[in-house]
Design a protein around this motif. Structure first.
Motif, PDB file in Angstrom:
ATOM      1  N   GLY A  82       0.745  -1.709  -0.035  1.00  0.00           N
ATOM      2  CA  GLY A  82      -0.068  -0.235  -0.180  1.00  0.00           C
ATOM      3  C   GLY A  82       0.775   1.350   0.350  1.00  0.00           C
ATOM      4  O   GLY A  82      -0.201   2.451   0.246  1.00  0.00           O
ATOM      5  N   ASP A  84      -0.231  -8.196   3.056  1.00  0.00           N
ATOM      6  CA  ASP A  84      -1.073  -6.540   3.403  1.00  0.00           C
ATOM      7  C   ASP A  84      -1.745  -6.368   2.541  1.00  0.00           C
ATOM      8  O   ASP A  84      -0.749  -5.134   2.074  1.00  0.00           O
ATOM      9  N   TYR A 123      -6.119   0.281  -2.193  1.00  0.00           N
ATOM     10  CA  TYR A 123      -4.439   0.806  -2.976  1.00  0.00           C
ATOM     11  C   TYR A 123      -4.968  -0.370  -4.074  1.00  0.00           C
ATOM     12  O   TYR A 123      -3.759   0.067  -4.651  1.00  0.00           O
ATOM     13  N   HIS A 181     -10.954  -0.016   7.776  1.00  0.00           N
ATOM     14  CA  HIS A 181      -9.393   0.746   7.467  1.00  0.00           C
ATOM     15  C   HIS A 181      -9.261   1.742   8.065  1.00  0.00           C
ATOM     16  O   HIS A 181      -8.199   2.011   8.386  1.00  0.00           O
ATOM     17  N   GLY A 233       3.813   2.356   9.449  1.00  0.00           N
ATOM     18  CA  GLY A 233       5.251   3.153   8.714  1.00  0.00           C
ATOM     19  C   GLY A 233       6.013   2.711  10.457  1.00  0.00           C
ATOM     20  O   GLY A 233       6.640   3.927  10.788  1.00  0.00           O
ATOM     21  N   PRO A 234       6.394   1.557  10.428  1.00  0.00           N
ATOM     22  CA  PRO A 234       7.795   1.159  11.959  1.00  0.00           C
ATOM     23  C   PRO A 234       8.459   1.892  11.357  1.00  0.00           C
ATOM     24  O   PRO A 234       9.512   2.430  12.518  1.00  0.00           O
ATOM     25  N   LEU A 235       8.955   2.145  10.550  1.00  0.00           N
ATOM     26  CA  LEU A 235      10.628   2.178   9.947  1.00  0.00           C
ATOM     27  C   LEU A 235      10.566   3.905   9.914  1.00  0.00           C
ATOM     28  O   LEU A 235      11.320   4.663   9.585  1.00  0.00           O
ATOM     29  N   THR A 236       9.047   4.355  10.296  1.00  0.00           N
ATOM     30  CA  THR A 236       8.753   6.375  10.218  1.00  0.00           C
ATOM     31  C   THR A 236      10.588   6.959  10.764  1.00  0.00           C
ATOM     32  O   THR A 236      10.741   8.004  10.705  1.00  0.00           O
ATOM     33  N   ASP A 277      21.270  -3.453  10.127  1.00  0.00           N
ATOM     34  CA  ASP A 277      20.648  -2.162  10.392  1.00  0.00           C
ATOM     35  C   ASP A 277      19.542  -1.087  10.895  1.00  0.00           C
ATOM     36  O   ASP A 277      19.340  -2.310  11.932  1.00  0.00           O
ATOM     37  N   ALA A 291      17.154   0.020  10.334  1.00  0.00           N
ATOM     38  CA  ALA A 291      15.911  -0.817   9.745  1.00  0.00           C
ATOM     39  C   ALA A 291      15.843  -1.635  11.017  1.00  0.00           C
ATOM     40  O   ALA A 291      14.388  -2.466  11.628  1.00  0.00           O
ATOM     41  N   THR A 295       5.364  -4.027   7.388  1.00  0.00           N
ATOM     42  CA  THR A 295       6.507  -2.991   6.981  1.00  0.00           C
ATOM     43  C   THR A 295       6.653  -3.175   4.699  1.00  0.00           C
ATOM     44  O   THR A 295       5.652  -3.938   4.371  1.00  0.00           O
ATOM     45  N   LYS A 326      10.763  -2.446  -1.669  1.00  0.00           N
ATOM     46  CA  LYS A 326      10.638  -2.761  -3.503  1.00  0.00           C
ATOM     47  C   LYS A 326      12.240  -3.172  -3.364  1.00  0.00           C
ATOM     48  O   LYS A 326      12.510  -3.538  -4.838  1.00  0.00           O
ATOM     49  N   ASN A 327      13.108  -3.141  -3.159  1.00  0.00           N
ATOM     50  CA  ASN A 327      13.936  -3.492  -2.749  1.00  0.00           C
ATOM     51  C   ASN A 327      14.570  -5.042  -2.698  1.00  0.00           C
ATOM     52  O   ASN A 327      14.142  -5.259  -1.095  1.00  0.00           O
ATOM     53  N   HIS A 329      -5.357   9.583   9.940  1.00  0.00           N
ATOM     54  CA  HIS A 329      -6.631   9.150  10.846  1.00  0.00           C
ATOM     55  C   HIS A 329      -6.303   9.930  12.303  1.00  0.00           C
ATOM     56  O   HIS A 329      -7.712   9.388  12.922  1.00  0.00           O
TER      57      HIS A 329
HETATM   58  N1  LIG Z   1      -3.812   0.961   8.136  1.00  0.00           N
HETATM   59  C1  LIG Z   1      -3.152   1.666   7.137  1.00  0.00           C
HETATM   60  O1  LIG Z   1      -3.743   3.164   7.027  1.00  0.00           O
HETATM   61  C2  LIG Z   1      -2.215   1.872   6.321  1.00  0.00           C
HETATM   62  C3  LIG Z   1      -1.430   3.147   6.352  1.00  0.00           C
HETATM   63  C4  LIG Z   1      -0.045   3.215   5.918  1.00  0.00           C
HETATM   64  C5  LIG Z   1       0.618   1.858   5.623  1.00  0.00           C
HETATM   65  N2  LIG Z   1      -0.320   0.597   5.968  1.00  0.00           N
HETATM   66  C6  LIG Z   1       0.155  -0.883   5.596  1.00  0.00           C
HETATM   67  O2  LIG Z   1       1.649  -0.948   6.188  1.00  0.00           O
HETATM   68  C7  LIG Z   1       2.722  -1.034   4.833  1.00  0.00           C
HETATM   69  C8  LIG Z   1       3.410  -0.528   5.667  1.00  0.00           C
HETATM   70  O3  LIG Z   1       3.789   1.384   5.251  1.00  0.00           O
HETATM   71  P1  LIG Z   1       5.172   1.548   5.491  1.00  0.00           P
HETATM   72  O4  LIG Z   1       5.749   2.368   3.888  1.00  0.00           O
HETATM   73  O5  LIG Z   1       4.641   2.911   6.324  1.00  0.00           O
HETATM   74  O6  LIG Z   1       6.284   1.119   6.881  1.00  0.00           O
HETATM   75  P2  LIG Z   1       7.744   1.190   6.720  1.00  0.00           P
HETATM   76  O7  LIG Z   1       8.347   0.367   7.320  1.00  0.00           O
HETATM   77  O8  LIG Z   1       7.871   2.582   7.760  1.00  0.00           O
HETATM   78  O9  LIG Z   1       8.364   2.165   5.297  1.00  0.00           O
HETATM   79  C9  LIG Z   1       8.379   1.288   4.420  1.00  0.00           C
HETATM   80  C10 LIG Z   1       9.493   1.679   3.423  1.00  0.00           C
HETATM   81  O10 LIG Z   1      10.882   1.478   4.030  1.00  0.00           O
HETATM   82  C11 LIG Z   1      11.589   1.135   3.319  1.00  0.00           C
HETATM   83  N3  LIG Z   1      12.736   0.100   4.068  1.00  0.00           N
HETATM   84  C12 LIG Z   1      12.476  -1.201   3.960  1.00  0.00           C
HETATM   85  N4  LIG Z   1      13.524  -2.205   4.614  1.00  0.00           N
HETATM   86  C13 LIG Z   1      14.041  -1.266   5.059  1.00  0.00           C
HETATM   87  C14 LIG Z   1      15.970  -0.943   5.353  1.00  0.00           C
HETATM   88  N5  LIG Z   1      16.032  -1.892   5.123  1.00  0.00           N
HETATM   89  N6  LIG Z   1      16.459   0.237   4.890  1.00  0.00           N
HETATM   90  C15 LIG Z   1      16.228   1.100   4.467  1.00  0.00           C
HETATM   91  N7  LIG Z   1      15.013   1.168   4.017  1.00  0.00           N
HETATM   92  C16 LIG Z   1      14.427  -0.332   4.209  1.00  0.00           C
HETATM   93  C17 LIG Z   1      11.420   0.620   1.918  1.00  0.00           C
HETATM   94  O11 LIG Z   1      11.730   1.802   0.875  1.00  0.00           O
HETATM   95  P3  LIG Z   1      12.310   0.781  -0.133  1.00  0.00           P
HETATM   96  O12 LIG Z   1      11.763  -0.160  -1.088  1.00  0.00           O
HETATM   97  O13 LIG Z   1      13.628   1.155  -0.939  1.00  0.00           O
HETATM   98  O14 LIG Z   1      13.088  -0.347   0.538  1.00  0.00           O
HETATM   99  C18 LIG Z   1      10.036   1.091   2.188  1.00  0.00           C
HETATM  100  O15 LIG Z   1       9.105   1.768   1.108  1.00  0.00           O
HETATM  101  C19 LIG Z   1       2.093  -0.304   3.789  1.00  0.00           C
HETATM  102  O16 LIG Z   1       2.903  -1.310   1.939  1.00  0.00           O
HETATM  103  C20 LIG Z   1       0.275  -0.952   3.929  1.00  0.00           C
HETATM  104  O17 LIG Z   1       0.523  -1.992   3.483  1.00  0.00           O
HETATM  105  C21 LIG Z   1      -1.017   0.650   6.535  1.00  0.00           C
END
Ligand SMILES: NC(=O)c1ccc[n+]([C@@H]2O[C@H](COP(=O)([O-])OP(=O)(O)OC[C@H]3O[C@@H](n4cnc5c(N)ncnc54)[C@H](OP(=O)(O)O)[C@@H]3O)[C@@H](O)[C@H]2O)c1
Length: 303
Positions: free
Chosen positions: A22, A49, A54, A116, A201-204, A229, A231, A247, A250-251, A290
């Motif tokens: 998403g 997820d 999405y 949602h 968003g755990p990596l925020t 690392d 993350a 999380t 795409k890599n 939200h």
């Molecule tokens: N319920 C809701 O309202 C809601 C809202 C938001 C998201 N979500 C769900 O949660 C999922 C994850 O959300 P998020 O994208 O915010 O999660 P996140 O874990 O905070 O961030 C994901 C990003 O972390 C990067 N990443 C992963 N591994 C890494 C590493 N080892 N080092 C550096 N960067 C790294 C990825 O980029 P690369 O592609 O460059 O690796 C990816 O774009 C979404 O896809 C969706 O399914 C739900």
């Protein structure tokens, strides 16, 4: 078989690490979401997820098919979102139509269906919406599917609990050390009712906070001690809080690092405490749509 799992209150086992389609340009991306999901599954991740919003429901099951992994070995979380007919009016028929559309796109039942966010139901109709989902479980349309919600504040959870015949099993929220102070009491409420937390968003803190803040050096120091690392340290912290880590990536290298956490040793209690302490110095939320309304934030700086 994944090692890190949680038990839901209805007895289901859910893998603690989920790959979401998403964010990061995977949403509405067609084949990119299929390929990403396939790589995640091939790396060992067994929880995907998705959400109506999405536009990746069909791609989620296509990824499972492409991986050759049996459907029964993968946990699918799906969400009823606000861009569907359900948003128009919370009626039994609209909720039913919305769910049927999802089932058709998925071509299978999800393991877990979430509302949602609390604004998907018409205002004041969260309890009614929940009841309509329960009816779909009971009439077999969603037979065997667990129910939960996402971005629900305490008042939204109370609305569901006031009517629930089927207990909610999960609340998926933005969760990381920089919102920990704000959501700690929400987590307590959830645990009292057997609701497992899932973190998006755990990596925020390392990706979206402008400087990384006080956590950055702590995560780097702990990571260096474990050969991980920052993350990976954050994702382990999440899971060790008893929270499903949703999380994404795409890599391929990052996907493999995420998948490898299933077998990684735990952080020590002292390391967890160091992350807690650094996280609670700051309040920083990335997804603001939200859980900001009628949900007070702690009086902490952003930096
Ligand atoms: N319920 C809701 O309202 C809601 C809202 C938001 C998201 N979500 C769900 O949660 C999922 C994850 O959300 P998020 O994208 O915010 O999660 P996140 O874990 O905070 O961030 C994901 C990003 O972390 C990067 N990443 C992963 N591994 C890494 C590493 N080892 N080092 C550096 N960067 C790294 C990825 O980029 P690369 O592609 O460059 O690796 C990816 O774009 C979404 O896809 C969706 O399914 C739900």
């Amino acid at each position: 078989m994944v090692k890190r799992t949680f038990k839901l209150s209805d007895g289901k086992t859910v893998p603690a690490i989920a790959w979401g389609n998403g964010t990061g340009g995977l949403q509405k991306s067609g084949n990119r979401a299929v390929l990403g999901g396939q790589v995640a599954l091939e790396a060992g991740i067994r929880h995907l997820d998705t959400a109506q919003y999405y536009e990746t429901e069909a791609e989620t099951t296509a990824a499972i098919k492409a991986s050759g992994i049996p459907r029964g070995e993968v946990f699918i979380t799906d969400k009823v979102s606000s861009n569907t007919i359900a948003a128009e009016a919370t009626t039994r028929e609209n909720v039913r139509q919305s769910v049927l559309e999802s089932l058709e796109k998925l071509g299978t039942k999800p393991d877990l269906f979430l509302i949602h966010n609390p604004f998907v139901p018409e205002e004041g109709k969260i309890a009614e919406f929940w009841t309509y989902l329960e009816e779909l479980v009971e009439d077999g349309t969603l037979g065997g599917v667990s129910l939960g919600f996402s971005n629900f504040r305490p008042q939204d959870i109370d609305a569901v609990l006031s009517v629930a015949r089927i207990k909610p099993v999960v609340n998926q929220i933005e969760f990381h050390p920089y919102v920990y102070a704000q959501v700690e009491s929400l987590l307590e409420l959830q645990s009292k009712h057997g609701i497992v937390t899932a973190a998006y968003g755990p990596l925020t803190p390392i990706l979206r906070h402008p400087s990384g803040g006080p956590l950055k050096p702590v995560l780097e120091r702990i990571g260096a001690a474990h050969g991980l690392d920052a993350a990976s340290v954050l994702l382990l912290w999440t899971i060790q809080k008893g929270v499903i880590a949703v999380t994404s990536s795409k890599n391929e290298d990052n996907i493999r690092k995420i998948a490898a956490l299933d077998a990684a040793p735990d952080l020590s209690a002292d390391e967890i405490a160091q992350i807690d302490a650094a996280g609670k110095k700051v309040h920083f939320r990335h997804y603001e749509e939200h859980m900001t309304q009628d949900y007070p934030a702690p009086d902490l700086p952003r930096e």
